[in-house]
Design a protein around this motif. Structure first.
Motif, PDB file in Angstrom:
ATOM      1  N   SER A 367       0.828  -1.210   0.000  1.00 16.78           N
ATOM      2  CA  SER A 367       0.000   0.000   0.000  1.00 16.78           C
ATOM      3  C   SER A 367       0.856   1.250   0.000  1.00 16.78           C
ATOM      4  CB  SER A 367      -0.939  -0.004   1.213  1.00 16.78           C
ATOM      5  OG  SER A 367      -1.852   1.074   1.153  1.00 16.78           O
ATOM      6  N   ARG A 368       1.583   1.457  -1.112  1.00 14.78           N
ATOM      7  CA  ARG A 368       2.415   2.649  -1.210  1.00 14.78           C
ATOM      8  C   ARG A 368       2.326   3.286  -2.598  1.00 14.78           C
ATOM      9  NH1 ARG A 368       8.221   1.567   1.549  1.00 14.78           N
ATOM     10  NH2 ARG A 368       8.284   3.825   1.319  1.00 14.78           N
ATOM     11  N   THR A 369       1.252   2.962  -3.341  1.00 19.68           N
ATOM     12  CA  THR A 369       1.059   3.531  -4.669  1.00 19.68           C
ATOM     13  C   THR A 369      -0.111   4.507  -4.614  1.00 19.68           C
ATOM     14  OG1 THR A 369       1.911   1.563  -5.779  1.00 19.68           O
ATOM     15  CG2 THR A 369       0.516   3.026  -7.083  1.00 19.68           C
ATOM     16  N   LYS A 370       0.104   5.724  -5.027  1.00 22.65           N
ATOM     17  CA  LYS A 370      -0.903   6.782  -4.914  1.00 22.65           C
ATOM     18  C   LYS A 370      -2.208   6.361  -5.585  1.00 22.65           C
ATOM     19  CE  LYS A 370      -1.688  11.702  -5.954  1.00 22.65           C
ATOM     20  NZ  LYS A 370      -2.058  12.098  -4.580  1.00 22.65           N
ATOM     21  N   LEU A 376      -8.086  -7.244  -2.820  1.00 23.93           N
ATOM     22  CA  LEU A 376      -8.500  -8.417  -2.043  1.00 23.93           C
ATOM     23  C   LEU A 376      -7.318  -9.308  -1.657  1.00 23.93           C
ATOM     24  CD1 LEU A 376     -11.834  -9.742  -3.601  1.00 23.93           C
ATOM     25  CD2 LEU A 376     -11.460  -9.030  -1.253  1.00 23.93           C
ATOM     26  N   GLN A 377      -6.277  -9.305  -2.463  1.00 23.21           N
ATOM     27  CA  GLN A 377      -5.093 -10.093  -2.137  1.00 23.21           C
ATOM     28  C   GLN A 377      -3.888  -9.189  -1.880  1.00 23.21           C
ATOM     29  OE1 GLN A 377      -6.637 -13.765  -4.943  1.00 23.21           O
ATOM     30  NE2 GLN A 377      -4.500 -13.233  -5.091  1.00 23.21           N
ATOM     31  N   GLY A 378      -4.175  -7.946  -1.590  1.00 26.31           N
ATOM     32  CA  GLY A 378      -3.117  -7.002  -1.289  1.00 26.31           C
ATOM     33  C   GLY A 378      -2.430  -6.552  -2.558  1.00 26.31           C
ATOM     34  N   LEU A 379      -1.415  -7.288  -2.946  1.00 28.05           N
ATOM     35  CA  LEU A 379      -0.605  -7.037  -4.131  1.00 28.05           C
ATOM     36  C   LEU A 379      -0.382  -8.321  -4.915  1.00 28.05           C
ATOM     37  CD1 LEU A 379       1.600  -5.500  -5.857  1.00 28.05           C
ATOM     38  CD2 LEU A 379       3.156  -5.824  -3.934  1.00 28.05           C
ATOM     39  N   TRP A 380      -0.578  -9.467  -4.270  1.00 27.88           N
ATOM     40  CA  TRP A 380      -0.107 -10.742  -4.797  1.00 27.88           C
ATOM     41  C   TRP A 380      -1.274 -11.522  -5.401  1.00 27.88           C
ATOM     42  CZ3 TRP A 380       0.917  -8.613  -0.038  1.00 27.88           C
ATOM     43  CH2 TRP A 380       2.206  -8.074   0.110  1.00 27.88           C
ATOM     44  N   ASN A 381      -1.103 -11.969  -6.625  1.00 25.38           N
ATOM     45  CA  ASN A 381      -2.163 -12.712  -7.315  1.00 25.38           C
ATOM     46  C   ASN A 381      -1.537 -13.514  -8.439  1.00 25.38           C
ATOM     47  OD1 ASN A 381      -4.629 -13.494  -8.679  1.00 25.38           O
ATOM     48  ND2 ASN A 381      -4.235 -11.800 -10.082  1.00 25.38           N
ATOM     49  N   LYS A 382      -1.897 -14.788  -8.549  1.00 23.07           N
ATOM     50  CA  LYS A 382      -1.339 -15.629  -9.612  1.00 23.07           C
ATOM     51  C   LYS A 382      -2.353 -15.945 -10.699  1.00 23.07           C
ATOM     52  CE  LYS A 382      -2.345 -20.259  -7.806  1.00 23.07           C
ATOM     53  NZ  LYS A 382      -1.780 -21.611  -7.591  1.00 23.07           N
ATOM     54  N   GLU A 412       0.852   6.542   6.880  1.00 15.99           N
ATOM     55  CA  GLU A 412       1.217   6.800   5.478  1.00 15.99           C
ATOM     56  C   GLU A 412       0.634   5.748   4.545  1.00 15.99           C
ATOM     57  OE1 GLU A 412       4.707   8.245   8.048  1.00 15.99           O
ATOM     58  OE2 GLU A 412       3.287   6.585   8.016  1.00 15.99           O
ATOM     59  N   MET A 413       0.514   4.512   5.038  1.00 18.56           N
ATOM     60  CA  MET A 413      -0.019   3.440   4.201  1.00 18.56           C
ATOM     61  C   MET A 413      -1.532   3.574   3.988  1.00 18.56           C
ATOM     62  SD  MET A 413       2.876   2.267   3.835  1.00 18.56           S
ATOM     63  CE  MET A 413       4.279   2.920   4.734  1.00 18.56           C
ATOM     64  N   HIS A 414      -2.147   4.426   4.778  1.00 16.92           N
ATOM     65  CA  HIS A 414      -3.574   4.703   4.633  1.00 16.92           C
ATOM     66  C   HIS A 414      -3.853   5.647   3.469  1.00 16.92           C
ATOM     67  CE1 HIS A 414      -7.344   4.968   7.497  1.00 16.92           C
ATOM     68  NE2 HIS A 414      -7.641   4.471   6.324  1.00 16.92           N
ATOM     69  N   MET A 415      -2.840   6.415   3.067  1.00 15.50           N
ATOM     70  CA  MET A 415      -3.059   7.469   2.086  1.00 15.50           C
ATOM     71  C   MET A 415      -3.468   6.979   0.697  1.00 15.50           C
ATOM     72  SD  MET A 415      -3.108  10.209   3.680  1.00 15.50           S
ATOM     73  CE  MET A 415      -3.343  11.209   2.200  1.00 15.50           C
ATOM     74  N   PRO A 416      -2.978   5.841   0.194  1.00 17.78           N
ATOM     75  CA  PRO A 416      -3.511   5.369  -1.088  1.00 17.78           C
ATOM     76  C   PRO A 416      -5.028   5.197  -1.076  1.00 17.78           C
ATOM     77  CG  PRO A 416      -1.485   4.221  -0.600  1.00 17.78           C
ATOM     78  CD  PRO A 416      -1.821   5.029   0.629  1.00 17.78           C
ATOM     79  N   LEU A 417      -5.583   4.788   0.059  1.00 18.48           N
ATOM     80  CA  LEU A 417      -7.038   4.681   0.153  1.00 18.48           C
ATOM     81  C   LEU A 417      -7.674   6.063   0.116  1.00 18.48           C
ATOM     82  CD1 LEU A 417      -9.477   2.758   0.594  1.00 18.48           C
ATOM     83  CD2 LEU A 417      -9.281   3.288   3.025  1.00 18.48           C
ATOM     84  N   MET A 418      -7.093   7.032   0.800  1.00 17.92           N
ATOM     85  CA  MET A 418      -7.656   8.383   0.808  1.00 17.92           C
ATOM     86  C   MET A 418      -7.700   8.976  -0.599  1.00 17.92           C
ATOM     87  SD  MET A 418      -8.296   8.650   3.966  1.00 17.92           S
ATOM     88  CE  MET A 418      -7.777   7.777   5.432  1.00 17.92           C
ATOM     89  N   ASP A 419      -6.620   8.788  -1.347  1.00 19.57           N
ATOM     90  CA  ASP A 419      -6.587   9.319  -2.702  1.00 19.57           C
ATOM     91  C   ASP A 419      -7.518   8.544  -3.630  1.00 19.57           C
ATOM     92  OD1 ASP A 419      -4.749  11.356  -2.111  1.00 19.57           O
ATOM     93  OD2 ASP A 419      -3.081   9.965  -2.265  1.00 19.57           O
TER      94      ASP A 419
END
Length: 800
Positions: A367-370, A376-382, A412-419
């Motif tokens: 969670s660090r991309t604007k 649902l799987q965070g970042l990881w998916n196959k 800071e990790m909350h900010m991608p959700l805010m944007d």
């Protein structure tokens, strides 16, 4: 997968492995065979799951911005709002079948699918004898490793995903020269070439797709090389010795080498939710080249140091000590510890601490991309067609991903959700008008995706119980006020308040009056169904308690924000009047908090959703102190639902029980969440299914969903510390198993950071630090102290 019968459990402690171990380490004695055993790394944008093979290494790659689809264009059902009067007429006539048929006219298109980049395979020559295998993930510095002896000689591989340098680094070291071949595979259309020791992979995602659960479609992905998100993956070998050669099929060969770096870069053309990824996309080819050029100029030690310094800026803010696990148990591989914890009920505070900190690790990693939050799987998916599209499900899952962010010191990790909320508010205005005839504000349905779609899904044939829910905006906007309460960042509040205000305005205008109260019609209670006295099973109704709870919380937050900012006086009065006229909570004949407008039976009394308890958690308007009857009714609801549920739902219930200060059930539900679940593809006779935790500590819904990890971590924090804008309660739900312990760095509403040590359930050391000028009442050991601090000031308190 563990191939051991449960009857052998008692013998495992006699054979501890010599792997790296410790509070902050997941460690194993064999390579991963299944996806749910592989170890995840990520830098908030790109990530990998690592299997750690000794003959073949498999690295699954992801980029959080690689989705099917294109920006939203127009509205699927532009005049859906015209069906609203007929729906309400049918509902108020108690003709639910007709209302549900008409409600399908208020459904729009489905979300798009999150996509995998592909897999990098490293195949080693020969068929050696392998011994002393170890594999581990150190979440203290966000590095993964494996080591083993190959024909008696040492081989080690190290992995990390660097945020400051935007790449994944793999280092291979061997006592004797190795030869290996690198190849790349992807379920997406790709072209692969190799030159000068570097592999270049170009590919693209479908410009449109359908969810995996639509079984009546023969084609679910639609490709056009001139449309959709494109990407480039670069894999470069930097050898310390030996030779690198290129093969015509795009493979790389590393020969007779004892040490080499594999540098992996991936960039997509995604340039924002409203930008065409081809016509207005990022120059992903140039960006990938620049990142690789920068990386090759640095040594491994330089890349690693930059990565660790960046990561530990966030991770090292919080420590947690819940006790000590016996050395014999701690030395066992993590998956065996988890199974023993489940089957034998063996105390393992180190495992519980690891689970807590692992969730923080995962959030930092994904969670660090604007404006692109964890999915649902965070970042990881196959999967090309991942479960539920691996999208953003806003009737619990997306929000639960961020319950830990503030309290565990990761604002800071909350900010991608805010944007992302800011993006949703734009398309949400169109949805409010087209689907609901609401002219003010914005709303969000059951699903969304990277393109910030907000409409109700279903395409006129989706299940009413999930497709027609429209309270996503009301729920997700409450995160804005939560972020402010923890950070006391007034500039943030001024910037993001308009999105909270817009969600509140939609709520006001969506409400309708019946029986002297304001309520929603139509209404659904997410994914749950009722049975009327005449036997009708339905999902559409009016006056749902879940809707009213979310609206009450949203309006209350917006009122507080407007008052803090000194703005919107007229709207504030309108919101206050609306709150005063909302349909009140009621208690049904079973003593439960009533979910439906009428005292109907639940079709599934133990249903995993408990949306009508929103006001208890994550909301704040049902409390033991202020609304004891409603809190008791919420407790009765949970009692009748029972303790058997899924991963994310168990995480939610830990928090609900913690708010009720039901220590026994909160801790029992946490242990339920930490129940061992077998990898999905494992078919052995001793396979364990259901909700819980996989061998790599990912949450098992099943399948894998990351929300349970995040909800469980938040629940543990809620057991240790609860707060309001005016009060901090310490150890409010402390189980006997944690009778002595400590934490450092947990955060409280009002803008405070708390360090605490306790022994025999009593506070022995307490330090509170203020982020802003503030006053709070601290409750501990049955006593209360009022504390006023200036920004940056700390105070040591004593309760002895």
């Amino acid at each position: 997968m563990l191939l051991f019968a449960i009857s052998t459990l008692s013998g495992w402690a006699e054979d501890p492995i010599t792997a790296a171990s410790g509070q902050l380490t997941l460690h194993y004695d064999r390579p991963a065979q299944y996806y749910e055993e592989a170890l995840p790394i990520g830098n908030g944008n790109i990530g990998a799951t690592i299997y750690g093979g000794s003959d073949r290494e498999q690295i699954q790659l992801n980029n959080i911005t690689l989705w099917t689809g294109e920006p939203e264009r127009g509205v699927f059902a532009a005049e859906a709002y015209k069906s609203l009067p007929a729906i309400r007429e049918a509902l108020f006539s108690e003709d639910y079948a007709t209302a549900e048929r008409l409600m399908k006219e208020q459904q729009g298109h489905y979300s798009e699918n999150y996509q995998p980049v592909g897999e990098l395979f490293i195949d080693f020559d020969g068929a050696p004898a392998v011994s002393d295998y170890r594999r581990w993930l150190d979440i203290g510095d966000a590095t993964a490793h494996n080591s083993y002896r190959r024909n008696g000689r040492s081989v080690t591989t190290d992995y990390f995903a660097s945020a400051p340098d935007s790449l994944i680094v793999v280092r291979l070291q061997s006592e004797t020269p190795l030869t290996c071949r690198l190849r790349f595979d992807s379920p997406l259309p790709i072209t692969t070439s190799a030159a000068d020791g570097m592999m270049t992979v170009d590919g693209y995602a479908a410009y449109h797709s359908y969810p995996n659960y639509l079984n009546n479609l023969t084609q679910k992905h639609f490709y056009d090389p001139h449309r959709g998100i494109h990407f480039r993956t670069l894999v470069r070998i930097v050898p310390a010795n030996g030779t690198v050669s290129n093969e015509t099929d795009g493979r790389l060969v590393l020969k007779d080498c004892t040490e080499a770096l594999f540098l992996i870069v991936n960039v997509t053309s995604f340039n924002g939710f409203d930008k065409d990824p081809v016509k207005e996309g990022r120059d992903y080819k140039l960006l990938s080249a620049q990142r690789m050029e920068r990386a090759v100029r640095m040594t491994y030690d330089e890349l690693l140091a930059r990565h660790i310094a960046d990561y530990q800026t966030y991770f090292s803010r919080v420590d947690l000590d819940l006790g000590t696990t016996s050395p014999e148990i701690a030395a066992l591989p993590t998956d065996r510890q988890l199974l023993r914890y489940t089957e034998l009920g063996e105390p393992n505070p180190d495992l519980e601490e690891l689970y807590f900190q692992y969730a923080r690790y995962l959030l930092i990693s994904c969670s660090r991309t604007k404006a692109v939050p964890a999915n649902l799987q965070g970042l990881w998916n196959k999967w090309l067609l991942p479960p539920w599209s691996c999208n953003y499900t806003s009737n619990i899952n997306l929000e639960e991903n961020y319950w830990l962010a503030e309290v565990t010191n990761l604002s800071e990790m909350h900010m991608p959700l805010m944007d992302f909320v800011a993006a949703l508010s734009l398309s949400g205005q169109l949805t409010a008008k087209a689907y609901y005839g609401v002219q003010r504000g914005w709303c969000l349905g059951h699903n969304t995706d990277i393109w910030a779609m907000t409409n109700p899904v279903g395409e006129h044939d989706g299940g009413i119980m999930w497709a027609n829910w429209n309270m996503g905006g009301a729920w997700i906007a409450t995160h804005i006020w939560e972020h402010y309460l923890y950070t006391r960042d007034r500039h943030f509040l001024a910037s993001y308040y308009p999105y909270l205000r817009g969600a509140a305005e939609f709520c006001i205008d969506w409400l309708t009056e019946k029986d002297g109260y304001l309520m929603t019609a139509p209404s659904t209670s997410p994914e749950n169904t009722y049975i009327t006295p005449d036997g009708y099973r339905g999902a559409g109704f009016y006056g749902g308690s879940a809707d009213i709870g979310m609206i009450r919380e949203c309006l209350t937050d917006a009122i507080a924000a407007a008052q803090m900012l000194g703005c919107d006086n007229d709207l504030r009065q309108e919101m206050l009047q609306t709150v005063g006229r909302l349909l009140p909570y009621r208690i049904d004949s079973d003593g439960k908090l009533q979910e439906w407008y009428h005292d109907w039976r639940d079709h599934e009394p133990t249903h995993r959703h408990q949306s009508h308890l929103f006001g208890l958690y994550p909301g704040h308007h049902i409390t033991l102190d202020d609304t004891p009857r409603l809190a008791q009714a919420a407790a009765r609801t949970l009692e009748l639902k029972g303790m058997k549920t899924t991963g994310w739902s168990a995480g939610w219930r830990v928090n609900l029980y913690a708010r009720l200060r039901d220590t026994e059930r909160a801790y029992s539900m946490l242990k339920k969440l930490l129940s061992y679940v077998s990898p999905d593809e494992y078919q052995g006779d001793n396979a364990r299914r259901g909700g819980g935790t996989y061998p790599n500590l990912w949450d098992a819904h099943a399948p894998f969903q990351i929300d349970g990890n995040f909800g469980g971590c938040a629940g543990m924090a809620e057991m240790l510390l609860q707060s309001t804008p005016t009060d901090i309660h310490l150890l409010p739900c402390l189980p006997e198993a944690w009778s002595s312990g400590s934490f450092r760095g947990l955060c409280a509403r009002g803008g405070f950071v708390v360090d605490l040590t306790w022994r025999d359930r009593r506070v022995t050391s307490l330090t509170i630090t203020a982020r802003a000028d503030a006053t709070t009442n601290v409750h501990a050991d049955g006593m209360q102290q009022t504390v006023s601090l200036k920004a940056g000031e700390s105070k040591i308190l004593s309760f002895s």
